[in-house]
Design an enzyme around this catalytic site. Sequence first.
Site, PDB file in Angstrom:
ATOM      1  N   ASN A   1      55.622 -27.290  44.265  1.00  0.00           N
ATOM      2  CA  ASN A   1      55.321 -26.186  43.338  1.00  0.00           C
ATOM      3  C   ASN A   1      55.040 -26.707  41.932  1.00  0.00           C
ATOM      4  N   LEU A   2      54.959 -28.027  41.798  1.00  0.00           N
ATOM      5  CA  LEU A   2      54.640 -28.687  40.521  1.00  0.00           C
ATOM      6  C   LEU A   2      55.667 -28.365  39.434  1.00  0.00           C
TER       7      LEU A   2
ATOM      8  N   LYS B   1      73.812 -31.682  46.437  1.00  0.00           N
ATOM      9  CA  LYS B   1      73.566 -32.523  47.619  1.00  0.00           C
ATOM     10  C   LYS B   1      74.761 -32.465  48.571  1.00  0.00           C
TER      11      LYS B   1
ATOM     12  N   THR C   1      71.914 -38.274  48.235  1.00  0.00           N
ATOM     13  CA  THR C   1      72.255 -39.230  47.183  1.00  0.00           C
ATOM     14  C   THR C   1      73.549 -39.972  47.509  1.00  0.00           C
TER      15      THR C   1
ATOM     16  N   ASP D   1      56.567 -22.631  46.289  1.00  0.00           N
ATOM     17  CA  ASP D   1      57.936 -22.810  45.799  1.00  0.00           C
ATOM     18  C   ASP D   1      58.842 -22.573  47.003  1.00  0.00           C
ATOM     19  N   ILE D   2      59.365 -23.643  47.571  1.00  0.00           N
ATOM     20  CA  ILE D   2      60.099 -23.488  48.835  1.00  0.00           C
ATOM     21  C   ILE D   2      61.467 -22.824  48.634  1.00  0.00           C
TER      22      ILE D   2
ATOM     23  N   ARG E   1      64.787 -47.294  32.648  1.00  0.00           N
ATOM     24  CA  ARG E   1      64.953 -47.054  31.208  1.00  0.00           C
ATOM     25  C   ARG E   1      65.168 -48.370  30.458  1.00  0.00           C
TER      26      ARG E   1
ATOM     27  N   SER F   1      78.204 -34.507  39.053  1.00  0.00           N
ATOM     28  CA  SER F   1      77.390 -33.599  38.238  1.00  0.00           C
ATOM     29  C   SER F   1      77.036 -32.408  39.109  1.00  0.00           C
TER      30      SER F   1
ATOM     31  N   TYR G   1      74.073 -31.428  39.716  1.00  0.00           N
ATOM     32  CA  TYR G   1      73.016 -31.913  40.616  1.00  0.00           C
ATOM     33  C   TYR G   1      73.611 -32.583  41.861  1.00  0.00           C
ATOM     34  N   HIS G   2      74.527 -33.537  41.648  1.00  0.00           N
ATOM     35  CA  HIS G   2      75.091 -34.245  42.807  1.00  0.00           C
ATOM     36  C   HIS G   2      75.826 -33.264  43.734  1.00  0.00           C
TER      37      HIS G   2
ATOM     38  N   ARG H   1      66.228 -33.155  40.511  1.00  0.00           N
ATOM     39  CA  ARG H   1      67.010 -34.342  40.826  1.00  0.00           C
ATOM     40  C   ARG H   1      67.711 -35.050  39.670  1.00  0.00           C
TER      41      ARG H   1
HETATM   42  P1  NAD Z   1      60.964 -35.711  41.286  1.00  0.00           P
HETATM   43  O1  NAD Z   1      61.519 -34.649  40.420  1.00  0.00           O
HETATM   44  O2  NAD Z   1      60.030 -36.704  40.700  1.00  0.00           O
HETATM   45  O3  NAD Z   1      60.231 -35.036  42.550  1.00  0.00           O
HETATM   46  C1  NAD Z   1      60.671 -33.848  43.163  1.00  0.00           C
HETATM   47  C2  NAD Z   1      59.433 -33.014  43.487  1.00  0.00           C
HETATM   48  O4  NAD Z   1      59.850 -31.810  44.137  1.00  0.00           O
HETATM   49  C3  NAD Z   1      58.653 -32.619  42.234  1.00  0.00           C
HETATM   50  O5  NAD Z   1      57.295 -32.935  42.384  1.00  0.00           O
HETATM   51  C4  NAD Z   1      58.892 -31.113  42.110  1.00  0.00           C
HETATM   52  O6  NAD Z   1      57.790 -30.439  41.538  1.00  0.00           O
HETATM   53  C5  NAD Z   1      59.147 -30.717  43.569  1.00  0.00           C
HETATM   54  N1  NAD Z   1      59.995 -29.524  43.718  1.00  0.00           N
HETATM   55  C6  NAD Z   1      61.214 -29.294  43.161  1.00  0.00           C
HETATM   56  N2  NAD Z   1      61.655 -28.066  43.522  1.00  0.00           N
HETATM   57  C7  NAD Z   1      60.705 -27.539  44.329  1.00  0.00           C
HETATM   58  C8  NAD Z   1      60.575 -26.286  44.996  1.00  0.00           C
HETATM   59  N3  NAD Z   1      61.512 -25.335  44.886  1.00  0.00           N
HETATM   60  N4  NAD Z   1      59.472 -26.063  45.759  1.00  0.00           N
HETATM   61  C9  NAD Z   1      58.503 -27.013  45.866  1.00  0.00           C
HETATM   62  N5  NAD Z   1      58.557 -28.210  45.233  1.00  0.00           N
HETATM   63  C10 NAD Z   1      59.655 -28.457  44.463  1.00  0.00           C
HETATM   64  O7  NAD Z   1      62.208 -36.450  41.973  1.00  0.00           O
HETATM   65  P2  NAD Z   1      62.251 -37.836  42.770  1.00  0.00           P
HETATM   66  O8  NAD Z   1      62.799 -38.882  41.882  1.00  0.00           O
HETATM   67  O9  NAD Z   1      60.954 -38.062  43.462  1.00  0.00           O
HETATM   68  O10 NAD Z   1      63.364 -37.495  43.841  1.00  0.00           O
HETATM   69  C11 NAD Z   1      63.006 -36.942  45.108  1.00  0.00           C
HETATM   70  C12 NAD Z   1      64.262 -36.675  45.918  1.00  0.00           C
HETATM   71  O11 NAD Z   1      64.969 -37.901  46.114  1.00  0.00           O
HETATM   72  C13 NAD Z   1      65.229 -35.722  45.218  1.00  0.00           C
HETATM   73  O12 NAD Z   1      65.749 -34.806  46.142  1.00  0.00           O
HETATM   74  C14 NAD Z   1      66.311 -36.622  44.698  1.00  0.00           C
HETATM   75  O13 NAD Z   1      67.545 -35.953  44.666  1.00  0.00           O
HETATM   76  C15 NAD Z   1      66.307 -37.777  45.679  1.00  0.00           C
HETATM   77  N6  NAD Z   1      66.737 -39.046  45.057  1.00  0.00           N
HETATM   78  C16 NAD Z   1      66.047 -39.581  44.003  1.00  0.00           C
HETATM   79  C17 NAD Z   1      66.489 -40.778  43.426  1.00  0.00           C
HETATM   80  C18 NAD Z   1      65.796 -41.415  42.252  1.00  0.00           C
HETATM   81  O14 NAD Z   1      66.304 -42.436  41.737  1.00  0.00           O
HETATM   82  N7  NAD Z   1      64.658 -40.921  41.796  1.00  0.00           N
HETATM   83  C19 NAD Z   1      67.623 -41.418  43.950  1.00  0.00           C
HETATM   84  C20 NAD Z   1      68.310 -40.830  45.021  1.00  0.00           C
HETATM   85  C21 NAD Z   1      67.850 -39.636  45.564  1.00  0.00           C
HETATM   86  N1  USQ Z   2      73.270 -45.045  32.176  1.00  0.00           N
HETATM   87  C1  USQ Z   2      73.388 -45.867  31.071  1.00  0.00           C
HETATM   88  N2  USQ Z   2      72.378 -45.860  30.170  1.00  0.00           N
HETATM   89  C2  USQ Z   2      71.259 -45.111  30.309  1.00  0.00           C
HETATM   90  C3  USQ Z   2      71.132 -44.293  31.452  1.00  0.00           C
HETATM   91  C4  USQ Z   2      72.165 -44.285  32.364  1.00  0.00           C
HETATM   92  O1  USQ Z   2      74.383 -46.575  30.898  1.00  0.00           O
HETATM   93  O2  USQ Z   2      70.389 -45.159  29.435  1.00  0.00           O
HETATM   94  C5  USQ Z   2      74.355 -45.031  33.184  1.00  0.00           C
HETATM   95  C6  USQ Z   2      74.900 -43.649  33.480  1.00  0.00           C
HETATM   96  O3  USQ Z   2      75.917 -43.276  32.570  1.00  0.00           O
HETATM   97  C7  USQ Z   2      75.399 -43.827  34.912  1.00  0.00           C
HETATM   98  C8  USQ Z   2      74.421 -44.847  35.509  1.00  0.00           C
HETATM   99  O4  USQ Z   2      73.797 -45.493  34.405  1.00  0.00           O
HETATM  100  O5  USQ Z   2      76.667 -44.404  34.902  1.00  0.00           O
HETATM  101  C9  USQ Z   2      73.366 -44.256  36.417  1.00  0.00           C
HETATM  102  O6  USQ Z   2      72.652 -43.258  35.726  1.00  0.00           O
HETATM  103  P1  USQ Z   2      71.177 -42.841  36.227  1.00  0.00           P
HETATM  104  O7  USQ Z   2      70.651 -41.793  35.316  1.00  0.00           O
HETATM  105  O8  USQ Z   2      70.359 -44.052  36.434  1.00  0.00           O
HETATM  106  O9  USQ Z   2      71.483 -42.248  37.704  1.00  0.00           O
HETATM  107  P2  USQ Z   2      72.071 -40.858  38.206  1.00  0.00           P
HETATM  108  O10 USQ Z   2      72.331 -39.920  37.106  1.00  0.00           O
HETATM  109  O11 USQ Z   2      73.205 -41.160  39.122  1.00  0.00           O
HETATM  110  O12 USQ Z   2      70.891 -40.247  39.072  1.00  0.00           O
HETATM  111  C10 USQ Z   2      69.879 -41.024  39.740  1.00  0.00           C
HETATM  112  C11 USQ Z   2      68.799 -40.033  40.180  1.00  0.00           C
HETATM  113  C12 USQ Z   2      69.397 -39.056  41.203  1.00  0.00           C
HETATM  114  C13 USQ Z   2      70.018 -39.833  42.346  1.00  0.00           C
HETATM  115  C14 USQ Z   2      71.059 -40.834  41.844  1.00  0.00           C
HETATM  116  C15 USQ Z   2      71.516 -41.790  42.957  1.00  0.00           C
HETATM  117  O13 USQ Z   2      68.276 -39.325  39.054  1.00  0.00           O
HETATM  118  O14 USQ Z   2      68.365 -38.207  41.694  1.00  0.00           O
HETATM  119  O15 USQ Z   2      70.637 -38.959  43.259  1.00  0.00           O
HETATM  120  O16 USQ Z   2      70.431 -41.692  40.850  1.00  0.00           O
HETATM  121  S1  USQ Z   2      73.170 -42.308  42.736  1.00  0.00           S
HETATM  122  O17 USQ Z   2      73.349 -42.797  41.356  1.00  0.00           O
HETATM  123  O18 USQ Z   2      73.424 -43.374  43.694  1.00  0.00           O
HETATM  124  O19 USQ Z   2      74.039 -41.155  42.954  1.00  0.00           O
END
Ligand code: NAD
Ligand code: USQ
Length: 398
Positions: free
Chosen positions: A32-33, A193, A145, A74-75, A249, A187, A189-190, A101
């Site tokens: 859904n962007l 999941k 996650t 939008d799912i 970052r 959090s 968010y977590h 996420r």
């Molecule tokens: P992202 O936000 O870049 O991508 C998510 C996509 O889903 C986006 O394009 C968004 O527009 C779409 N979306 C969200 N809600 C929607 C809805 N209701 N209907 C249709 N589309 C929708 O995130 P990402 O980093 O690609 O993460 C993808 C998945 O992987 C997430 O579920 C996230 O929790 C999980 N994940 C990500 C990381 C990471 O480090 N990026 C780590 C562990 C798990």
């Molecule tokens: N952190 C820093 N400095 C920064 C950013 C983050 O010290 O500038 C620290 C945070 O405090 C945290 C750790 O780095 O302790 C990880 O933070 P993060 O933002 O890299 O990761 P997180 O918030 O856990 O979320 C990311 C993804 C999420 C996914 C998760 C996997 O955004 O979608 O589920 O990683 S996990 O961490 O294994 O739960």
Amino acid sequence: MKIAVLGGDGFCGWPASLHLSSLGHDVAIVDNLSRRRIDAELGAESLTPIATIDERLAAWREVTGSEIAFRNIDIAQDYDGLLAFIEEFAPDAVIHFAEQRAAPYSMKNSRTKRYTVDNNVNATHNLLAAIVESGRDVHVVHLGTMGVYGYGTAGMKIPEGYLDIQVDAGENGIVEQQILYPTNPGSVYHMTKVLDQNLFAYYAKNDGLRITDLHQGIVWGTHTAQTLRDERLINRFDYDGDYGTVLNRFLMQAAIGYPLTVHGTGGQTRAFIHIRDMAKCIQLAVENPPARGERVKIFNQMTETHRVRDLAELIGRIADAEVQMVPNPRKESAENELHVVNDAFLDLGLRPTKLEEGLLVEVEDVARRYADRVDRSKIPARSLWTSNQSEGVPQGEK
Ligand code: NAD
Ligand code: USQ
């Protein structure tokens, strides 16, 4: 195979879609962007200039001759649209990335907390209900996650989803059981999941749905072999205080001469996986579904663990960057050990791409190339877990 990728316009979903298409699968993206709209809401764009979804798909067609379909649904809100899509496209597998996420975004205020819960839980539940209503046998592969477990243990390795326990059942003696590993989300968010996990267990038990839940660590990197094929296929690179994840970052900060923002003591240990391995794991999960009636298959999708301050020191050394300890805006353990089992993917043939200097430099180069797109005011993490904390802002950057 016919594969629907929900959230296929995102950071993980886009390269995963291209990877599956390059293997010859018939891929349809549903998105859904909303992530692009949140960029606009936060005034923080991807560091890399991402093309529109139409331009992306046209470029993929031009470069490879392969067609990827796209549906804007939008799912979480449009159940009928999702059901109609499943009936019409008739996928063999659905990869579910479509959730909000970012932990910091989920903790900004009550609106973003409620949005994250409503969006993520409804998205997952709508998908499961729609598959049941369609009557089709569809394998669901969900991106969960590592954070469902929390990041500490009693000293053992975190198993892949299930924990063997022994219960003292009184006169019936010691009873052995396997339960879902106790959750400890850090959090809102977590926590979504965690809620997803229970929905999966229920639908696998009640309706015999075939479900794989991938407990993924922090994804780092940006390019894959497919996204490198054309500038218009470039992947997104989040660097802002809400969506930017720690390793990407730090690499971006090193590239632009911004002090690396280590939260607190940097004693947090986390699990990591490179973006190319993420795509490979999705492929392996799709190729190895559980049988109908089997419980949810849970894989730990990570390849290594690192302590945040060690990563900062490593990047500081490679890139001659300054490291700064900033107040931790989150509520999390100051120090933790993390040991994780990831045998399932290794047994299926995953050859981990480990963190090494060459790959780190590659990401830093991407950041340097697009450095003029960085808005430095968006770098500090300003989302606070509780009101008595301070922001993760380096001295002199307030
Ligand atoms: P992202 O936000 O870049 O991508 C998510 C996509 O889903 C986006 O394009 C968004 O527009 C779409 N979306 C969200 N809600 C929607 C809805 N209701 N209907 C249709 N589309 C929708 O995130 P990402 O980093 O690609 O993460 C993808 C998945 O992987 C997430 O579920 C996230 O929790 C999980 N994940 C990500 C990381 C990471 O480090 N990026 C780590 C562990 C798990
Ligand atoms: N952190 C820093 N400095 C920064 C950013 C983050 O010290 O500038 C620290 C945070 O405090 C945290 C750790 O780095 O302790 C990880 O933070 P993060 O933002 O890299 O990761 P997180 O918030 O856990 O979320 C990311 C993804 C999420 C996914 C998760 C996997 O955004 O979608 O589920 O990683 S996990 O961490 O294994 O739960």
